[in-house]
Design a protein around this motif. Structure first.
Motif, PDB file in Angstrom:
ATOM      1  N   ILE A 200      28.593  11.637 -27.087  1.00  0.00           N
ATOM      2  CA  ILE A 200      27.761  12.076 -25.967  1.00  0.00           C
ATOM      3  C   ILE A 200      26.315  12.077 -26.427  1.00  0.00           C
ATOM      4  O   ILE A 200      25.971  12.706 -27.436  1.00  0.00           O
TER       5      ILE A 200
ATOM      6  N   ASP B 277      22.791  13.159 -25.225  1.00  0.00           N
ATOM      7  CA  ASP B 277      22.234  14.044 -24.215  1.00  0.00           C
ATOM      8  C   ASP B 277      23.334  14.301 -23.173  1.00  0.00           C
ATOM      9  O   ASP B 277      24.335  14.894 -23.513  1.00  0.00           O
ATOM     10  N   ASP B 278      23.197  13.800 -21.943  1.00  0.00           N
ATOM     11  CA  ASP B 278      24.255  14.018 -20.940  1.00  0.00           C
ATOM     12  C   ASP B 278      25.068  12.758 -20.668  1.00  0.00           C
ATOM     13  O   ASP B 278      25.905  12.743 -19.764  1.00  0.00           O
ATOM     14  N   TYR B 279      24.824  11.699 -21.455  1.00  0.00           N
ATOM     15  CA  TYR B 279      25.490  10.415 -21.196  1.00  0.00           C
ATOM     16  C   TYR B 279      26.683  10.246 -22.136  1.00  0.00           C
ATOM     17  O   TYR B 279      26.577  10.491 -23.353  1.00  0.00           O
ATOM     18  N   MET B 280      27.820   9.800 -21.574  1.00  0.00           N
ATOM     19  CA  MET B 280      29.028   9.600 -22.376  1.00  0.00           C
ATOM     20  C   MET B 280      29.138   8.150 -22.848  1.00  0.00           C
ATOM     21  O   MET B 280      29.061   7.221 -22.045  1.00  0.00           O
ATOM     22  N   ILE B 281      29.317   7.964 -24.139  1.00  0.00           N
ATOM     23  CA  ILE B 281      29.578   6.644 -24.715  1.00  0.00           C
ATOM     24  C   ILE B 281      31.094   6.478 -24.768  1.00  0.00           C
ATOM     25  O   ILE B 281      31.800   7.265 -25.404  1.00  0.00           O
TER      26      ILE B 281
ATOM     27  N   GLN C 227      32.791   0.699 -24.708  1.00  0.00           N
ATOM     28  CA  GLN C 227      31.428   0.278 -25.015  1.00  0.00           C
ATOM     29  C   GLN C 227      31.271   0.011 -26.506  1.00  0.00           C
ATOM     30  O   GLN C 227      30.614  -0.951 -26.914  1.00  0.00           O
TER      31      GLN C 227
ATOM     32  N   TYR D 220      22.362   2.062 -26.022  1.00  0.00           N
ATOM     33  CA  TYR D 220      22.069   2.930 -24.873  1.00  0.00           C
ATOM     34  C   TYR D 220      20.671   3.521 -24.978  1.00  0.00           C
ATOM     35  O   TYR D 220      19.925   3.557 -23.996  1.00  0.00           O
TER      36      TYR D 220
ATOM     37  N   ARG E 150      17.711   2.966 -22.302  1.00  0.00           N
ATOM     38  CA  ARG E 150      17.151   4.138 -21.619  1.00  0.00           C
ATOM     39  C   ARG E 150      15.642   4.228 -21.836  1.00  0.00           C
ATOM     40  O   ARG E 150      14.889   4.550 -20.912  1.00  0.00           O
TER      41      ARG E 150
ATOM     42  N   GLN F 191      12.833   4.343 -18.928  1.00  0.00           N
ATOM     43  CA  GLN F 191      11.987   5.524 -18.795  1.00  0.00           C
ATOM     44  C   GLN F 191      10.524   5.243 -19.104  1.00  0.00           C
ATOM     45  O   GLN F 191       9.655   6.033 -18.739  1.00  0.00           O
TER      46      GLN F 191
END
Length: 310
Positions: A32, A34-38, A42, A64, A68, A72
């Motif tokens: 994980i 931050d709030d993103y699941m790997i 993947q 990722y 990102r 951003q």
């Protein structure tokens, strides 16, 4: 017959739904960010000869983070700059622009593809710079410790460079706006106070004690003590720098409110420690930037919360 067809369709749909659920159930979160699941799928994309499961997960995380960062960054490519770069490439290689196009065509590369390639490189450079900048973390404690170390080393070698500057002793009266006192009224009140001081009805010190909303200095007659002007709000410092001794300024506004001030004295002060703090800060920043530049993805990792799921 229609019933049989509908039934067959229903059975087929259920079988398909069940299969998809099995696939979904088999999918596993491996990290994980931050709030993103790997997901495991993947990471598997980065599996190869000599690449361990952990290395594949790390590569998926890095991929990722890079994507990102690009999203951003808000970086936009200036294609006029891209075209100028292409022209410069031709000049640097001693060929004409047309000859460069011929060379690209020979390699099967269109001009538009080449422009996109250079645009992507420019974009990645800017994203990289942003990532490195965001990774730099400098604390006041680290700067102070480094500065003291540099000063002691300079003293030991006998090459300490003394730096001096002008200190100002400033007194002021501060009036703050509020729902019933606007800017114009605050300015008018200060003008009235200054008029009373100039007419001899009161003194600057007494007026500061009675009216200043900087309560600490107000209790001392508005006296802020000895300071270098860069310690103050820029608007305050600008007026103080332009003021003559013992002359009350016109009302002016800073981020703290409306002021009048007077410079009561100036002197030469020792700024050696300040100068070495600045050098220490620059050295720490440059060192962190150089380290981050070696692998800028590490800079992205530095500001991300990464949790591995076993």
């Amino acid at each position: 017959m229609k019933f049989t067809s509908a039934k067959s369709f229903f059975v087929a749909f259920i079988a398909l739904f069940s299969a998809s659920q099995i696939v979904a159930a088999a999918e596993r979160v491996v990290a994980i960010v931050d709030d993103y699941m790997i997901m495991e799928s993947q990471a598997k994309r980065f599996k190869g000869k000599g690449v361990s499961d952990q290395q594949a997960i790390d590569k998926a995380i890095d991929d990722y983070l890079v994507q990102r960062a690009i999203q951003q960054s808000g970086v936009k490519v200036n294609y006029a700059q891209v075209d100028q770069i292409i022209e410069n490439i031709a000049i640097q290689n001693g060929i004409t622009y047309g000859q460069l196009l011929d060379a690209l065509d020979y390699q099967g590369i269109t001009l538009q593809a080449y422009r996109r390639q250079i645009a992507n490189q420019l974009m990645m450079q800017q994203v990289q710079q942003q990532a490195i900048g965001q990774s730099i973390q400098v604390s006041a404690e680290d700067v102070q410790a480094k500065a003291m170390q540099m000063i002691e080393q300079a003293k030991a070698k006998g090459n300490l460079k003394a730096v001096s500057g002008t200190e100002h002793r400033v007194s002021h009266i501060l009036i703050k706006t509020n729902p019933i006192l606007n800017d114009a009224q605050a300015k008018a009140k200060l003008n009235e106070i200054v008029a009373d001081i100039k007419s001899g009805k009161t003194t600057f010190e007494a007026a500061a004690q009675a009216n200043s909303l900087d309560y600490l200095s107000g209790a001392d007659g508005g006296d802020l003590g000895w300071n270098f002007l860069d310690a103050y709000d820029p608007a305050f410092a600008k007026v103080a720098r332009a003021s003559k001794k013992e002359v009350i300024s016109a009302p002016f506004k800073s981020q703290f409110g409306w002021h009048v001030l007077k410079v009561t004295d100036t002197r030469t002060g020792d700024r050696t420690e300040d100068a070495y703090r600045q050098k220490a800060y620059e050295q720490i920043v440059n060192s962190q930037a150089a380290e981050a530049s070696k692998d800028w993805v590490k800079a992205l990792r530095k500001v991300a919360h990464i949790e591995y799921i076993k």
